[in-house]
Design a protein around this motif. Structure first.
Motif, PDB file in Angstrom:
ATOM      1  N   ARG A   1       0.938  -1.210  -0.080  1.00 42.08           N
ATOM      2  CA  ARG A   1      -0.006  -0.037  -0.104  1.00 42.08           C
ATOM      3  C   ARG A   1       0.854   1.233  -0.039  1.00 42.08           C
ATOM      4  O   ARG A   1       1.544   1.479   1.051  1.00 42.08           O
ATOM      5  CB  ARG A   1      -0.838  -0.085   1.258  1.00 42.08           C
ATOM      6  N   VAL A   2       1.104   2.014  -1.285  1.00 41.97           N
ATOM      7  CA  VAL A   2       1.841   2.910  -1.382  1.00 41.97           C
ATOM      8  C   VAL A   2       0.778   4.263  -1.474  1.00 41.97           C
ATOM      9  O   VAL A   2      -0.010   4.425  -2.152  1.00 41.97           O
ATOM     10  CB  VAL A   2       2.468   3.176  -2.666  1.00 41.97           C
ATOM     11  N   ALA A   3       1.031   5.171  -0.556  1.00 43.51           N
ATOM     12  CA  ALA A   3       0.106   6.295  -0.242  1.00 43.51           C
ATOM     13  C   ALA A   3       0.850   7.401  -0.095  1.00 43.51           C
ATOM     14  O   ALA A   3       1.794   7.735   0.467  1.00 43.51           O
ATOM     15  CB  ALA A   3      -0.808   5.936   1.049  1.00 43.51           C
ATOM     16  N   ASP A   4      -0.284   8.549  -0.372  1.00 40.16           N
ATOM     17  CA  ASP A   4       0.476   9.880  -0.133  1.00 40.16           C
ATOM     18  C   ASP A   4      -0.139  10.432   1.141  1.00 40.16           C
ATOM     19  O   ASP A   4      -1.372   9.822   1.726  1.00 40.16           O
ATOM     20  CB  ASP A   4       0.260  10.747  -1.222  1.00 40.16           C
ATOM     21  N   PRO A   5       0.071  11.715   1.667  1.00 40.23           N
ATOM     22  CA  PRO A   5      -0.439  12.366   2.899  1.00 40.23           C
ATOM     23  C   PRO A   5      -1.812  12.473   2.926  1.00 40.23           C
ATOM     24  O   PRO A   5      -2.380  12.658   3.946  1.00 40.23           O
ATOM     25  CB  PRO A   5       0.312  13.497   3.075  1.00 40.23           C
ATOM     26  N   SER A   6      -2.414  12.417   1.823  1.00 43.20           N
ATOM     27  CA  SER A   6      -4.201  12.876   1.772  1.00 43.20           C
ATOM     28  C   SER A   6      -4.751  11.489   2.051  1.00 43.20           C
ATOM     29  O   SER A   6      -6.129  11.442   2.168  1.00 43.20           O
ATOM     30  CB  SER A   6      -4.409  13.430   0.516  1.00 43.20           C
ATOM     31  N   ALA A   7      -3.900  10.415   2.021  1.00 45.78           N
ATOM     32  CA  ALA A   7      -4.777   9.069   2.090  1.00 45.78           C
ATOM     33  C   ALA A   7      -5.530   9.020   3.520  1.00 45.78           C
ATOM     34  O   ALA A   7      -4.881   9.410   4.520  1.00 45.78           O
ATOM     35  CB  ALA A   7      -3.776   7.917   2.106  1.00 45.78           C
ATOM     36  N   ARG A   8      -6.699   8.383   3.267  1.00 44.63           N
ATOM     37  CA  ARG A   8      -7.216   8.190   4.661  1.00 44.63           C
ATOM     38  C   ARG A   8      -8.345   6.849   4.471  1.00 44.63           C
ATOM     39  O   ARG A   8      -8.766   6.621   3.420  1.00 44.63           O
ATOM     40  CB  ARG A   8      -8.375   9.265   5.245  1.00 44.63           C
ATOM     41  N   PHE A   9      -8.046   5.923   5.387  1.00 41.50           N
ATOM     42  CA  PHE A   9      -8.588   4.755   5.231  1.00 41.50           C
ATOM     43  C   PHE A   9      -9.676   4.564   6.393  1.00 41.50           C
ATOM     44  O   PHE A   9      -9.687   4.927   7.572  1.00 41.50           O
ATOM     45  CB  PHE A   9      -7.639   3.319   5.643  1.00 41.50           C
ATOM     46  N   SER A  10     -10.793   4.142   5.851  1.00 41.48           N
ATOM     47  CA  SER A  10     -12.260   3.869   6.622  1.00 41.48           C
ATOM     48  C   SER A  10     -12.901   2.587   6.410  1.00 41.48           C
ATOM     49  O   SER A  10     -13.200   2.345   5.167  1.00 41.48           O
ATOM     50  CB  SER A  10     -13.125   4.991   6.530  1.00 41.48           C
ATOM     51  N   PHE A  11     -12.944   1.703   7.304  1.00 35.49           N
ATOM     52  CA  PHE A  11     -13.454   0.299   7.368  1.00 35.49           C
ATOM     53  C   PHE A  11     -15.088   0.716   8.019  1.00 35.49           C
ATOM     54  O   PHE A  11     -15.367   0.504   9.148  1.00 35.49           O
ATOM     55  CB  PHE A  11     -12.746  -0.416   8.075  1.00 35.49           C
ATOM     56  N   LEU A  12     -15.830   1.218   6.962  1.00 35.01           N
ATOM     57  CA  LEU A  12     -17.168   1.832   7.123  1.00 35.01           C
ATOM     58  C   LEU A  12     -18.377   0.702   7.499  1.00 35.01           C
ATOM     59  O   LEU A  12     -19.571   1.360   7.826  1.00 35.01           O
ATOM     60  CB  LEU A  12     -17.546   2.827   6.425  1.00 35.01           C
ATOM     61  N   PHE A  13     -18.030  -0.494   7.735  1.00 36.68           N
ATOM     62  CA  PHE A  13     -19.196  -1.313   7.456  1.00 36.68           C
ATOM     63  C   PHE A  13     -20.137  -1.556   8.800  1.00 36.68           C
ATOM     64  O   PHE A  13     -21.426  -1.328   8.455  1.00 36.68           O
ATOM     65  CB  PHE A  13     -18.538  -2.862   7.393  1.00 36.68           C
TER      66      PHE A  13
END
Length: 275
Positions: A136-148
């Motif tokens: 997982r290559v990400a930049d500073p804008s990335a945000r992960f949400s497991f919304l289930f």
């Protein structure tokens, strides 16, 4: 996945995503930027079928999965999927949920590394697609949400309750899957959810650079390493060591192993063949 095919020909065009292949690197782009690349039934099915086709294509050695526009993927489309599932019976719902899980299995079981290039939102199913990837290559804008749980469903969707504790540990996984709160890039890197944090706007290029490095390397060794990482997650140590031994014995009969020795002896870089 088996390299053997039946009568079906290779799909010339994919309606729900964009595919390019350049010297062994496949780039798959989720291309609904006006909807933050929200997934539809067709997008899930295309991802499942594309990964199966590419797994049979020996020319593909690495895959980059990214999203067009302002984010990676906002998850399942609320209108196209959630609205539709309210009218489905149990058998139909089971078929749908099995299909989404097949996408994750395809990512984990394909014989090449998969790199998620994440910018902006990676939510719900989008977060799981990134989670299932090898990098997982990400930049500073990335945000992960497991919304289930936020929509009244189990946080263990699409294999998330299996994969996430193995990536970030049970404590972090419990918090992320129970509460569904967003995890921004700095924290995601700290807990191990991000493999590489880039400069702003740099995720796509960094993912391509990593994919090129992998595609130019010993593809069979990478494929077997990925297979062992997945297979040995639930094995006892003795079984894992035996599987390692069998795999190494097979690879020691391969062309790449002999090529390394020849290159070392001749003081030159190896010319990997993936065999």
């Amino acid at each position: 996945m088996s390299p053997f095919t039946g009568s079906a020909t290779r799909t010339p065009d994919w309606r729900h995503l964009r595919l390019t292949v350049d010297e062994g690197v496949a780039t798959v782009t989720l291309a609904r930027p006006d909807k933050l690349n929200a997934l539809t039934f067709g997008a899930y099915a295309d991802l499942r079928d594309l990964l199966a086709e590419l797994s049979r294509d020996k020319s593909v050695r690495a895959l980059v999965l990214g999203g067009e526009g302002r984010g990676f993927c906002s998850g399942g489309d609320v209108d196209a999927i959630i609205g539709a599932t309210l009218a489905m019976d149990t058998a139909q719902l089971l078929d749908f949920n099995r299909m989404t899980g097949q996408v994750v299995r395809a990512i984990r079981e394909c014989p090449f590394p998969v790199i998620a290039a994440v910018h902006g939102v990676a939510a719900g199913a989008g977060a799981v697609l990134a989670l299932a990837s090898d990098f997982r290559v990400a930049d500073p804008s990335a945000r992960f949400s497991f919304l289930f749980t936020r929509v009244g469903l189990s946080g263990g969707d699409m294999g998330a309750a299996y994969l996430l504790p193995r990536v970030v540990g049970l404590g972090h996984a419990t918090r992320l899957l129970m509460l569904g709160e967003p995890v921004r890039a700095p924290e995601a890197e700290r807990i191990g959810l991000i493999s590489e944090l880039t400069d702003e706007g740099g995720a796509a290029q960094a993912a391509q650079t990593l994919a090129r490095r992998l595609a130019d390397g010993p593809a069979l060794a990478y494929a077997q390493t990925k297979a062992l990482l997945t297979s040995e997650l639930d094995m006892p140590l003795a079984a894992a060591i035996e599987l390692d031994a069998s795999t190494q014995a097979l690879l020691m009969n391969g062309e790449d192993y002999a090529e390394f020795h020849a290159a070392f002896t001749e003081k030159r870089p190896p010319k990997w063949q993936g065999r």
